[in-house]
Write a protein that holds these residues in place. Structure first.
Motif, short mmCIF file in Angstrom:
data_model
loop_
_atom_site.label_atom_id
_atom_site.label_comp_id
_atom_site.label_asym_id
_atom_site.label_seq_id
_atom_site.Cartn_x
_atom_site.Cartn_y
_atom_site.Cartn_z
N GLY A 1 0.83 -1.19 0.00
CA GLY A 1 0.00 0.00 0.00
C GLY A 1 0.86 1.24 0.00
O GLY A 1 1.94 1.26 0.61
N ARG A 2 0.40 2.25 -0.71
CA ARG A 2 1.12 3.52 -0.75
C ARG A 2 0.14 4.64 -0.45
O ARG A 2 -0.87 4.80 -1.14
CB ARG A 2 1.76 3.74 -2.12
N ILE B 1 -2.12 5.10 1.87
CA ILE B 1 -3.52 4.70 2.10
C ILE B 1 -4.14 5.64 3.12
O ILE B 1 -3.67 5.77 4.24
CB ILE B 1 -3.60 3.24 2.61
N ASP C 1 1.96 3.60 4.37
CA ASP C 1 2.77 2.86 3.40
C ASP C 1 3.14 1.53 4.04
O ASP C 1 3.55 1.49 5.21
CB ASP C 1 4.06 3.61 3.05
N GLU D 1 -8.30 6.55 -0.24
CA GLU D 1 -7.34 7.05 -1.22
C GLU D 1 -6.06 6.24 -1.10
O GLU D 1 -5.80 5.58 -0.11
CB GLU D 1 -7.04 8.53 -0.97
N GLY D 2 -5.25 6.32 -2.16
CA GLY D 2 -3.98 5.61 -2.16
C GLY D 2 -3.99 4.44 -3.12
O GLY D 2 -5.00 4.15 -3.78
N GLN D 3 -2.86 3.75 -3.19
CA GLN D 3 -2.69 2.63 -4.11
C GLN D 3 -2.47 1.34 -3.32
O GLN D 3 -1.65 1.30 -2.41
CB GLN D 3 -1.51 2.88 -5.05
N GLU E 1 -1.81 -2.89 -3.96
CA GLU E 1 -1.50 -3.95 -4.91
C GLU E 1 -1.59 -5.30 -4.22
O GLU E 1 -1.15 -5.46 -3.07
CB GLU E 1 -0.11 -3.77 -5.51
N PRO F 1 -2.54 -4.03 -9.33
CA PRO F 1 -3.40 -3.07 -8.65
C PRO F 1 -4.72 -3.73 -8.24
O PRO F 1 -5.39 -4.36 -9.07
CB PRO F 1 -3.62 -1.99 -9.70
N ALA G 1 -7.55 -2.51 -7.60
CA ALA G 1 -8.72 -1.94 -8.28
C ALA G 1 -8.89 -2.50 -9.69
O ALA G 1 -9.98 -2.41 -10.26
CB ALA G 1 -8.61 -0.42 -8.32
N SER G 2 -7.82 -3.06 -10.26
CA SER G 2 -7.90 -3.57 -11.63
C SER G 2 -8.44 -4.99 -11.70
O SER G 2 -8.75 -5.49 -12.79
CB SER G 2 -6.51 -3.53 -12.29
#
Length: 258
Positions: free
Chosen positions: A8-9, A11, A25, A61-63, A65, A70, A72-73
């Motif tokens: 996570g980045r 978050i 992170d 918010e944030g990324q 994986e 990802p 979300a993908s």
């Protein structure tokens, strides 16, 4: 370099203007058991739900994986194959027998309307035996005690046979012998190459994990090996020096400070 199961980045999570997670992170390595601990209100369950993509009633918010992709993908079915979930107060059809509840864990592996395969039945049977719930496989969930219900829901998560399993308070309603059984199950999953991430209030059991992620007030204060002195010091500090981390008969334990 070891494979990262979940990362996570930055978050962040908030509800109605109240911030629950503050730019977290993290990287959780594959093939290890990470326990998330901290005082009440630290954001442990919120973080776990974010990592699972299940935090519906908050702005996130944030990324994130999952196994390098990802989150979300991923489509819902693919995500469900890769990541098994056991949450607090899980909703389930009370009238269904335990066997059918556990079979729900196999849905990500089946085509629409397809009957269960021999592999599905084998996975369900193995999961029920692992959680010692086989004997009440024909009983509706509504007829089971809290501890029995928890073991059936754990079996449902195990039946998915996902490479990553997230569990939020998995020891709820379990007596000490079955808490020990759960501990052995977590270790067996890791020995088989899977990744386990658990939120636990039982600190002495959390210390049997490979790594501790220690939280307070929506932030990660420390992430390290359960055997490291720095981890023990951070754990004592986050609980205001009210516990002592000591080794007893070769096992790290959290003891009340007298």
């Amino acid at each position: 370099m070891s494979l990262i199961a979940l990362s996570g980045r930055q978050i962040r999570a908030s509800v109605q203007g109240s911030t629950l997670l503050h730019g977290i992170d993290l990287q959780l390595p594959a093939g290890r058991w990470t326990s998330i601990v901290g005082p009440n209100g630290a954001g442990k369950s919120t973080l776990l739900k974010c990592l699972a993509g299940l935090l519906r009633q908050a702005r996130v918010e944030g990324q994130i994986e999952l196994l390098g992709q990802p989150l979300a993908s991923l489509g819902a079915k693919e995500r469900a194959r890769q990541l098994a979930w056991l949450g607090q107060n899980e909703a389930a059809s009370e009238e269904l027998p335990a066997y059918d509840i556990v079979m729900l864990g196999r849905l990500p592996h089946r085509s629409w309307m397809a009957p269960p395969s021999a592999a599905d039945h084998a996975a369900v049977q193995a999961a029920l035996h692992t959680t010692q719930a086989w004997q009440w496989r024909a009983r509706p969930l509504a007829q089971l005690s809290g501890g029995e219900r928890q073991r059936v829901l754990l079996a449902r998560a195990l039946a998915v046979q996902a490479p990553v399993t997230l569990m939020d308070e998995p020891l709820a309603n379990l007596d000490p012998p079955h808490q020990t059984d759960w501990l052995h199950t977590a270790r067996a999953l890791v020995a088989a190459g899977q990744t386990v991430v658990s939120v636990l209030h039982e600190i002495s059991i959390a210390l049997q994990a490979d790594d501790l992620l220690i939280m307070a007030a929506g932030r990660v204060l420390h992430h390290g090996d359960c055997r490291d002195a720095a981890t023990h010091q951070a754990l004592e500090q986050v609980f205001d020096q009210r516990i002592l981390v000591r080794q007893i008969d070769g096992v790290w334990m959290a003891l009340p400070r007298m």
